[in-house]
Scaffold this motif. Structure first.
Motif, PDB file in Angstrom:
ATOM      1  N   ILE A  56       0.828  -1.209   0.000  1.00 39.72           N
ATOM      2  CA  ILE A  56       0.000   0.000   0.000  1.00 39.72           C
ATOM      3  C   ILE A  56       0.864   1.262   0.000  1.00 39.72           C
ATOM      4  CG2 ILE A  56      -1.634   1.360   1.382  1.00 39.72           C
ATOM      5  CD1 ILE A  56      -3.013  -1.180   2.175  1.00 39.72           C
ATOM      6  N   ARG A  57       1.876   1.283   0.840  1.00 33.23           N
ATOM      7  CA  ARG A  57       2.726   2.468   0.938  1.00 33.23           C
ATOM      8  C   ARG A  57       3.902   2.318  -0.036  1.00 33.23           C
ATOM      9  NH1 ARG A  57       1.782   5.208   5.802  1.00 33.23           N
ATOM     10  NH2 ARG A  57      -0.419   4.945   6.286  1.00 33.23           N
ATOM     11  N   LEU A  58       3.857   3.042  -1.170  1.00 35.52           N
ATOM     12  CA  LEU A  58       4.905   2.993  -2.187  1.00 35.52           C
ATOM     13  C   LEU A  58       5.471   4.393  -2.399  1.00 35.52           C
ATOM     14  CD1 LEU A  58       3.277   0.675  -4.889  1.00 35.52           C
ATOM     15  CD2 LEU A  58       5.120   0.071  -3.333  1.00 35.52           C
ATOM     16  N   LYS A  59       6.726   4.432  -2.732  1.00 36.51           N
ATOM     17  CA  LYS A  59       7.351   5.701  -3.078  1.00 36.51           C
ATOM     18  C   LYS A  59       7.027   6.024  -4.522  1.00 36.51           C
ATOM     19  CE  LYS A  59      11.177   4.813   0.127  1.00 36.51           C
ATOM     20  NZ  LYS A  59      12.638   4.574   0.270  1.00 36.51           N
ATOM     21  N   GLY A  60       6.916   7.294  -4.847  1.00 47.47           N
ATOM     22  CA  GLY A  60       6.609   7.695  -6.201  1.00 47.47           C
ATOM     23  C   GLY A  60       5.364   8.571  -6.258  1.00 47.47           C
ATOM     24  N   LYS A  61       4.874   8.858  -7.470  1.00 47.04           N
ATOM     25  CA  LYS A  61       3.738   9.749  -7.648  1.00 47.04           C
ATOM     26  C   LYS A  61       2.420   9.126  -7.189  1.00 47.04           C
ATOM     27  CE  LYS A  61       5.810  12.311 -11.519  1.00 47.04           C
ATOM     28  NZ  LYS A  61       5.643  12.716 -12.937  1.00 47.04           N
ATOM     29  N   ILE A  62       2.296   7.812  -7.320  1.00 50.70           N
ATOM     30  CA  ILE A  62       1.048   7.163  -6.902  1.00 50.70           C
ATOM     31  C   ILE A  62       1.381   6.055  -5.925  1.00 50.70           C
ATOM     32  CG2 ILE A  62      -0.185   7.696  -9.031  1.00 50.70           C
ATOM     33  CD1 ILE A  62       0.341   4.910  -9.999  1.00 50.70           C
ATOM     34  N   ASP A  63       0.493   5.835  -4.967  1.00 50.55           N
ATOM     35  CA  ASP A  63       0.722   4.775  -4.002  1.00 50.55           C
ATOM     36  C   ASP A  63       0.038   3.485  -4.467  1.00 50.55           C
ATOM     37  OD1 ASP A  63      -1.960   5.194  -3.616  1.00 50.55           O
ATOM     38  OD2 ASP A  63      -1.792   5.844  -1.528  1.00 50.55           O
ATOM     39  N   GLY A  64       0.103   2.458  -3.622  1.00 48.84           N
ATOM     40  CA  GLY A  64      -0.418   1.148  -4.009  1.00 48.84           C
ATOM     41  C   GLY A  64      -1.920   1.136  -4.222  1.00 48.84           C
ATOM     42  N   ILE A  65      -2.669   1.930  -3.463  1.00 54.25           N
ATOM     43  CA  ILE A  65      -4.136   1.944  -3.603  1.00 54.25           C
ATOM     44  C   ILE A  65      -4.544   2.503  -4.949  1.00 54.25           C
ATOM     45  CG2 ILE A  65      -6.263   2.945  -2.695  1.00 54.25           C
ATOM     46  CD1 ILE A  65      -5.031   2.794   0.085  1.00 54.25           C
ATOM     47  N   GLU A  66      -3.951   3.632  -5.352  1.00 55.15           N
ATOM     48  CA  GLU A  66      -4.271   4.218  -6.654  1.00 55.15           C
ATOM     49  C   GLU A  66      -3.828   3.296  -7.790  1.00 55.15           C
ATOM     50  OE1 GLU A  66      -3.503   8.315  -9.222  1.00 55.15           O
ATOM     51  OE2 GLU A  66      -2.911   8.213  -7.115  1.00 55.15           O
ATOM     52  N   ALA A  67      -2.645   2.650  -7.607  1.00 58.27           N
ATOM     53  CA  ALA A  67      -2.164   1.714  -8.632  1.00 58.27           C
ATOM     54  C   ALA A  67      -3.117   0.535  -8.787  1.00 58.27           C
ATOM     55  CB  ALA A  67      -0.765   1.219  -8.268  1.00 58.27           C
ATOM     56  N   ALA A  68      -3.632   0.029  -7.660  1.00 61.00           N
ATOM     57  CA  ALA A  68      -4.572  -1.092  -7.711  1.00 61.00           C
ATOM     58  C   ALA A  68      -5.842  -0.714  -8.454  1.00 61.00           C
ATOM     59  CB  ALA A  68      -4.902  -1.558  -6.286  1.00 61.00           C
ATOM     60  N   ALA A  69      -6.321   0.520  -8.236  1.00 59.07           N
ATOM     61  CA  ALA A  69      -7.514   0.982  -8.931  1.00 59.07           C
ATOM     62  C   ALA A  69      -7.294   1.016 -10.442  1.00 59.07           C
ATOM     63  CB  ALA A  69      -7.922   2.360  -8.416  1.00 59.07           C
ATOM     64  N   GLN A  70      -6.102   1.521 -10.876  1.00 61.45           N
ATOM     65  CA  GLN A  70      -5.804   1.563 -12.305  1.00 61.45           C
ATOM     66  C   GLN A  70      -5.690   0.160 -12.896  1.00 61.45           C
ATOM     67  OE1 GLN A  70      -2.614   4.184 -13.466  1.00 61.45           O
ATOM     68  NE2 GLN A  70      -3.104   5.699 -11.868  1.00 61.45           N
ATOM     69  N   MET A  71      -5.046  -0.755 -12.176  1.00 62.24           N
ATOM     70  CA  MET A  71      -4.898  -2.133 -12.676  1.00 62.24           C
ATOM     71  C   MET A  71      -6.258  -2.830 -12.830  1.00 62.24           C
ATOM     72  SD  MET A  71      -1.581  -3.500 -10.538  1.00 62.24           S
ATOM     73  CE  MET A  71       0.045  -2.765 -10.758  1.00 62.24           C
ATOM     74  N   ARG A  72      -7.117  -2.587 -11.879  1.00 63.23           N
ATOM     75  CA  ARG A  72      -8.446  -3.208 -11.968  1.00 63.23           C
ATOM     76  C   ARG A  72      -9.243  -2.651 -13.148  1.00 63.23           C
ATOM     77  NH1 ARG A  72     -11.604  -6.197  -8.603  1.00 63.23           N
ATOM     78  NH2 ARG A  72     -13.868  -6.043  -8.907  1.00 63.23           N
ATOM     79  N   GLN A  73      -9.109  -1.332 -13.358  1.00 68.58           N
ATOM     80  CA  GLN A  73      -9.863  -0.696 -14.439  1.00 68.58           C
ATOM     81  C   GLN A  73      -9.303  -1.062 -15.814  1.00 68.58           C
ATOM     82  OE1 GLN A  73     -10.014   3.551 -14.165  1.00 68.58           O
ATOM     83  NE2 GLN A  73     -11.377   3.787 -15.907  1.00 68.58           N
TER      84      GLN A  73
END
Length: 543
Positions: A56-73
């Motif tokens: 969940i806590r990732l370094k960079g512009k987006i964290d794990g939660i936002e990344a998961a949302a994009q992957m699902r979509q």
């Protein structure tokens, strides 16, 4: 069994390598082990995984939660979160991405394997559900009738394109609205509103058919004549989940009915003209027959035939034209032969033509009577008039009536008690026996035993007609009582497929039932069970 492919997204390298080692020891394939959400998303198209383990806590512009949302979509991938935090705010954000599981660091290999397998199974089930829903939606969109589905509160959940076209409502505008706002109907004659069939179906839990002469008022106020029905949607526990409404416009149907009416009127006129021609030709034949005294019997048959044709004019209703063309052609050709070449024909030749005319007239009469009966049954115009009937005597009369159809190869056995008076509709019972006996003879071309057995009981009577004929194929037995349906093994045996329909209607008017047992090449047995009483006053016999 091939293990799944896993993408690991973890910015702590030591933890990431530990997770990878555990996965590989469990038999999984690690497609990539990356430290950022951007790298994970970019690498998925080249080497797609079956599941993503996402910190969940990732370094960079987006964290794990936002990344998961994009992957699902974008990729419809299942995501299992890895987190060392269980604070309420983080978990609340994560819930909106619909994750397939959580693993709280540190975790055991067993927990890792269990969570992955559960997530993969859940994802597989969701995929199958989406495919079924897509298949169902595609099916409903492609059928020719209009279809609307609702939830238990009548809120619209689906409309196919045909429903959109008829109501002038788009699915987008109609979704979630009460069906009563979209589907408005009135009686064509009284102009009064008609109760919504979906409401009735949801209340009763049964299929509801709309009454005749119904008009649909579309979004623009135009009126469309329709025919429809509604049925509840239930789960395996018989719980009502909603309802489905199916309807279609009947404009074309009405046009066809009008065309049929005009066609029938034209057919009546043609039959009347043919009857008049036959009457004139029969009058000429009468004078000719009078000069040969030995043909007086044939003349009486011809006059009786003329009376039958006159009755045919007033009773003919509706049937396909080709069923009339052949017998009418036979009648016309035979009478023309008798008219033009009477002085050259031998008595035997004349008799042959007379017989052809008689058989054709009988065929037309029987066909019209059968069609009238079927039409009355469909319009519920048939009458049920129970009286005290001597069943033994009636059976004997029917047997004598069909006896000319027997050949030397046929044997008849009648089993009937001498005293058998029961309250039944004699006319309907006569139709039942006549059709069953005629079929038994017709479909026993090689002869054999034909048996009629009457078994009276206290509150019912059983009629059994059996033969040793060609039998009925198993695939045909379920369709025997459909109008115009004939078994696949009858060959060139004549008939139009209405006899058993008439039998079924007569039995149902008695509130009885029909049972059929048949084996190809061994014969057929029809058993009729009719409820009866000992007197007309006994109301049990009245439907």
């Amino acid at each position: 069994m091939v293990k799944a492919k896993i993408l690991v997204v973890e910015d702590e390298r030591v933890v990431a390598l530990s997770i990878q080692n555990r996965l590989e020891s469990l038999g999984y394939t690690v497609t990539a082990n990356v430290i950022s959400a951007e790298a994970a998303i970019a690498g998925i198209p080249q080497n797609p995984p079956d599941l993503v383990l996402m910190d969940i806590r990732l370094k960079g512009k987006i964290d794990g939660i936002e990344a998961a949302a994009q992957m699902r979509q974008q990729f419809q991938l299942p995501v299992v979160y890895l987190t060392a935090y269980n604070d309420e705010e983080t978990l609340e954000r994560a819930k909106f991405t619909e994750p397939y599981g959580y693993l709280l660091k540190p975790f055991e290999s067993k927990d890792l394997s269990t969570t992955i397998e559960v997530a993969l199974y859940k994802h597989k089930m969701e995929q199958q559900l989406r495919e079924r829903e897509q298949w169902l939606a595609t099916t409903l969109k492609s059928i020719g009738d209009a279809v609307i589905t609702t939830d238990p509160q009548r809120a619209i959940t689906f409309m196919n394109p045909v429903a959109e076209a008829l109501t002038k409502w788009t699915q987008q505008d109609a979704l979630g609205q009460d069906l009563n706002q979209i589907f408005l109907t009135i009686n064509e004659t009284t102009r009064e509103a008609i109760p919504n069939p979906v409401t009735v179906s949801l209340q009763t839990g049964k299929t509801v058919t709309i009454e005749n002469h119904t008009l649909l008022i579309d979004k623009e106020g135009e009126e469309i004549p329709i025919d429809d029905s509604a049925a509840p949607i239930k789960n395996d526990s018989e719980q009502i989940l909603g309802a489905v409404l199916v309807f279609h416009d009947v404009i074309e149907q009405r046009q066809i009915q009008a065309l049929l009416k005009r066609t029938n009127a034209d057919l009546e006129q043609r039959v009347a003209e043919s009857t008049a021609q036959l009457r004139q030709q029969n009058q000429q034949l009468e004078a000719e027959i009078a000069r040969r005294q030995q043909l007086e019997e044939e003349l009486r048959v011809a006059l009786a035939r003329e009376r039958e044709l006159s009755q045919l004019k007033s009773r003919i209703v509706a049937t396909v034209s080709h069923e009339y063309r052949t017998p009418l052609t036979t009648i016309l050709s035979s009478t023309e032969m008798l008219q033009r070449y009477s002085d050259r024909l031998t008595p035997e030749k004349k008799q042959t033509h007379f017989q052809r005319v008689k058989q054709s007239v009988e065929h037309l009469t029987n066909l019209v009577n059968d069609m009238i009966f079927i039409e009355q049954a469909e319009t519920q115009a048939l009458e049920f008039n129970p009286t005290l009937v001597n069943v033994e005597e009636l059976v004997g009369e029917v047997i004598e009536a069909v006896r000319p159809k027997f050949t030397e190869k046929h044997r008849l056995n009648r089993i009937c008690p001498s005293e058998c008076d029961r309250v039944l509709d004699g006319n309907l019972l006569r139709l039942i026996l006549d059709n069953l006996l005629s079929n038994a003879i017709k479909y026993s071309p090689e002869g054999g035993l034909i048996e009629v057995e009457i078994s009276p009981q206290a509150q019912e009577i059983r009629l059994r007609v059996s033969d040793e004929g060609i039998g009925i194929p198993p695939d045909d037995q379920g369709k025997l009582f459909k109008a115009f349906y004939r078994a696949s093994n009858i060959g060139i045996t004549p008939g139009v497929g209405l006899g058993l329909v008439i039998v079924k209607e007569c039995v149902e008017l008695h509130q009885g039932r029909v049972e059929v047992e048949s084996e190809v090449g061994a014969g057929t047995t029809f058993t009729i069970i009719l409820p009866v009483a000992e007197s007309v006053e006994d109301e049990r016999v009245l439907p």
